[in-house]
Write a protein that holds these residues in place. Sequence first.
Motif, PDB file in Angstrom:
ATOM      1  N   SER A   1       0.856  -1.175   0.000  1.00 12.49           N
ATOM      2  CA  SER A   1       0.000   0.000   0.000  1.00 12.49           C
ATOM      3  C   SER A   1       0.896   1.230   0.000  1.00 12.49           C
ATOM      4  O   SER A   1       2.110   1.129   0.159  1.00 12.49           O
ATOM      5  CB  SER A   1      -0.929   0.010   1.218  1.00 12.49           C
ATOM      6  OG  SER A   1      -0.183   0.177   2.408  1.00 12.49           O
ATOM      7  N   HIS A   2       0.276   2.397  -0.167  1.00 12.31           N
ATOM      8  CA  HIS A   2       1.054   3.634  -0.206  1.00 12.31           C
ATOM      9  C   HIS A   2       1.720   3.918   1.131  1.00 12.31           C
ATOM     10  O   HIS A   2       2.858   4.418   1.177  1.00 12.31           O
ATOM     11  CB  HIS A   2       0.131   4.797  -0.589  1.00 12.31           C
ATOM     12  CG  HIS A   2       0.804   6.140  -0.508  1.00 12.31           C
ATOM     13  ND1 HIS A   2       1.804   6.526  -1.382  1.00 12.31           N
ATOM     14  CD2 HIS A   2       0.643   7.178   0.369  1.00 12.31           C
ATOM     15  CE1 HIS A   2       2.214   7.742  -1.067  1.00 12.31           C
ATOM     16  NE2 HIS A   2       1.535   8.161  -0.012  1.00 12.31           N
ATOM     17  N   ASP A   3       1.029   3.600   2.225  1.00  7.69           N
ATOM     18  CA  ASP A   3       1.539   3.894   3.571  1.00  7.69           C
ATOM     19  C   ASP A   3       1.335   2.664   4.448  1.00  7.69           C
ATOM     20  O   ASP A   3       0.433   2.614   5.275  1.00  7.69           O
ATOM     21  CB  ASP A   3       0.800   5.105   4.144  1.00  7.69           C
ATOM     22  CG  ASP A   3       1.445   5.652   5.406  1.00  7.69           C
ATOM     23  OD1 ASP A   3       2.608   5.282   5.685  1.00  7.69           O
ATOM     24  OD2 ASP A   3       0.783   6.433   6.121  1.00  7.69           O
ATOM     25  N   PRO A   4       2.166   1.621   4.275  1.00 14.34           N
ATOM     26  CA  PRO A   4       1.920   0.344   4.966  1.00 14.34           C
ATOM     27  C   PRO A   4       2.203   0.420   6.461  1.00 14.34           C
ATOM     28  O   PRO A   4       2.922   1.294   6.940  1.00 14.34           O
ATOM     29  CB  PRO A   4       2.899  -0.604   4.268  1.00 14.34           C
ATOM     30  CG  PRO A   4       4.008   0.281   3.788  1.00 14.34           C
ATOM     31  CD  PRO A   4       3.354   1.577   3.412  1.00 14.34           C
ATOM     32  N   GLY A   5       1.629  -0.550   7.177  1.00 12.42           N
ATOM     33  CA  GLY A   5       1.887  -0.654   8.608  1.00 12.42           C
ATOM     34  C   GLY A   5       1.007   0.272   9.422  1.00 12.42           C
ATOM     35  O   GLY A   5       0.028   0.838   8.939  1.00 12.42           O
ATOM     36  N   ASP A   6       1.367   0.413  10.697  1.00  6.46           N
ATOM     37  CA  ASP A   6       0.565   1.210  11.613  1.00  6.46           C
ATOM     38  C   ASP A   6       0.560   2.682  11.221  1.00  6.46           C
ATOM     39  O   ASP A   6       1.574   3.230  10.781  1.00  6.46           O
ATOM     40  CB  ASP A   6       1.103   1.079  13.037  1.00  6.46           C
ATOM     41  CG  ASP A   6       0.863  -0.306  13.619  1.00  6.46           C
ATOM     42  OD1 ASP A   6       0.070  -1.063  13.032  1.00  6.46           O
ATOM     43  OD2 ASP A   6       1.466  -0.622  14.660  1.00  6.46           O
ATOM     44  N   SER A   7      -0.575   3.317  11.425  1.00  2.00           N
ATOM     45  CA  SER A   7      -0.713   4.734  11.134  1.00  2.00           C
ATOM     46  C   SER A   7      -0.044   5.570  12.226  1.00  2.00           C
ATOM     47  O   SER A   7       0.322   5.071  13.294  1.00  2.00           O
ATOM     48  CB  SER A   7      -2.194   5.114  11.056  1.00  2.00           C
ATOM     49  OG  SER A   7      -2.796   4.983  12.353  1.00  2.00           O
ATOM     50  N   LYS A   8       0.075   6.844  11.968  1.00  2.00           N
ATOM     51  CA  LYS A   8       0.656   7.761  12.949  1.00  2.00           C
ATOM     52  C   LYS A   8      -0.145   7.748  14.243  1.00  2.00           C
ATOM     53  O   LYS A   8       0.428   7.758  15.346  1.00  2.00           O
ATOM     54  CB  LYS A   8       0.700   9.174  12.356  1.00  2.00           C
ATOM     55  CG  LYS A   8       1.462  10.183  13.187  1.00  2.00           C
ATOM     56  CD  LYS A   8       1.546  11.518  12.448  1.00  2.00           C
ATOM     57  CE  LYS A   8       2.363  12.538  13.233  1.00  2.00           C
ATOM     58  NZ  LYS A   8       2.448  13.826  12.483  1.00  2.00           N
ATOM     59  N   ALA A   9      -1.471   7.701  14.133  1.00  2.00           N
ATOM     60  CA  ALA A   9      -2.324   7.683  15.328  1.00  2.00           C
ATOM     61  C   ALA A   9      -2.148   6.393  16.117  1.00  2.00           C
ATOM     62  O   ALA A   9      -2.126   6.405  17.358  1.00  2.00           O
ATOM     63  CB  ALA A   9      -3.791   7.867  14.922  1.00  2.00           C
ATOM     64  N   MET A  10      -2.035   5.255  15.432  1.00  2.00           N
ATOM     65  CA  MET A  10      -1.848   3.980  16.115  1.00  2.00           C
ATOM     66  C   MET A  10      -0.506   3.940  16.839  1.00  2.00           C
ATOM     67  O   MET A  10      -0.401   3.430  17.960  1.00  2.00           O
ATOM     68  CB  MET A  10      -1.948   2.823  15.116  1.00  2.00           C
ATOM     69  CG  MET A  10      -3.332   2.629  14.536  1.00  2.00           C
ATOM     70  SD  MET A  10      -3.356   1.386  13.214  1.00  2.00           S
ATOM     71  CE  MET A  10      -3.001  -0.099  14.155  1.00  2.00           C
ATOM     72  N   VAL A  11       0.531   4.477  16.204  1.00  2.00           N
ATOM     73  CA  VAL A  11       1.848   4.513  16.831  1.00  2.00           C
ATOM     74  C   VAL A  11       1.811   5.374  18.095  1.00  2.00           C
ATOM     75  O   VAL A  11       2.360   5.005  19.138  1.00  2.00           O
ATOM     76  CB  VAL A  11       2.905   5.038  15.845  1.00  2.00           C
ATOM     77  CG1 VAL A  11       4.229   5.301  16.544  1.00  2.00           C
ATOM     78  CG2 VAL A  11       3.094   4.036  14.702  1.00  2.00           C
TER      79      VAL A  11
END
Length: 288
Positions: free
Chosen positions: A51-61
């Motif tokens: 995907s364009h931005d894989p993995g955890d999002s900034k909010a999840m981190v």
Amino acid sequence: MSITPFQALACPLDGKPLSWSDNVWRCSDGHSFDIAKQGYVNLLPVQQKRSHDPGDSKAMVAARQRFLDAGHYQPIAEAVSHAVLGHAEVQKAASQPFSCLDAGCGEGYYLRQLADAVTNTQPLSLMGLDISKWAVLAAAKQDNKQAPLSSWVVGSNAHIPVQTETLDSVLCMFGFPVLIEFARVLKTGGVLLQVEAGPNHLRELREIIYPTLKAERASKTVVPDGFIHHGSERVSYSIALNGSEETADLLAMTPHLYRASPEGRDRAAALEVLVVTVDVRIVMYMRI
């Protein structure tokens, strides 16, 4: 006791060793990767992204960082650090520093806890790898830029940008194990340490967000090819979450955030106090 960033990185495009010079990692074929001003390097080429931005999002981190910094998983970190440093003590006669990769490091909590737990064992060489650039950015920001603890790398467990047979230990903390890659990067005698959710892990939260819970399947240790079982430990205790913010942070750092229905998430959001069980299994496998 010295702790240094892990250096035996490999080019994600051709697998050749990377060398560091002037804030750039380069391979012999001329591929180069700049070290960001925050202190990490991105070794995740476009062709390895799903995907364009894989993995955890900034909010999840950010949610994970708040939850872990509150100490809720401190007993897990202590057990993991004890296991890693115990293996390092056995290997201390080796001439090279004991190397450890956190494969799916998130914002670096467990590697920082490992560094804090060090006493008189041999020097450590640490690396944190995550597919989320937001996670690696958060980890690098918390490191000491003058004397960094770890190499922080954006990359994938499916294509670990590490040279073959150069690691003494790999951590997989609630992550997605790619056993073929873990076996490739570990030395003979190296240890893979996996932390997995036990049958009662976050049970009270799951009872709130789901209409019913699936029956737990019998847990059986299946030893991966190329490894032998090297030991297991169970860590189980209760924590009290006060305020809806802490419960929301816990939910945001688990797969349950997306599996739960909107109604289930609303029930969790309405809680002011939640006592929840932490139940994990730490399993160690040795590379043969």
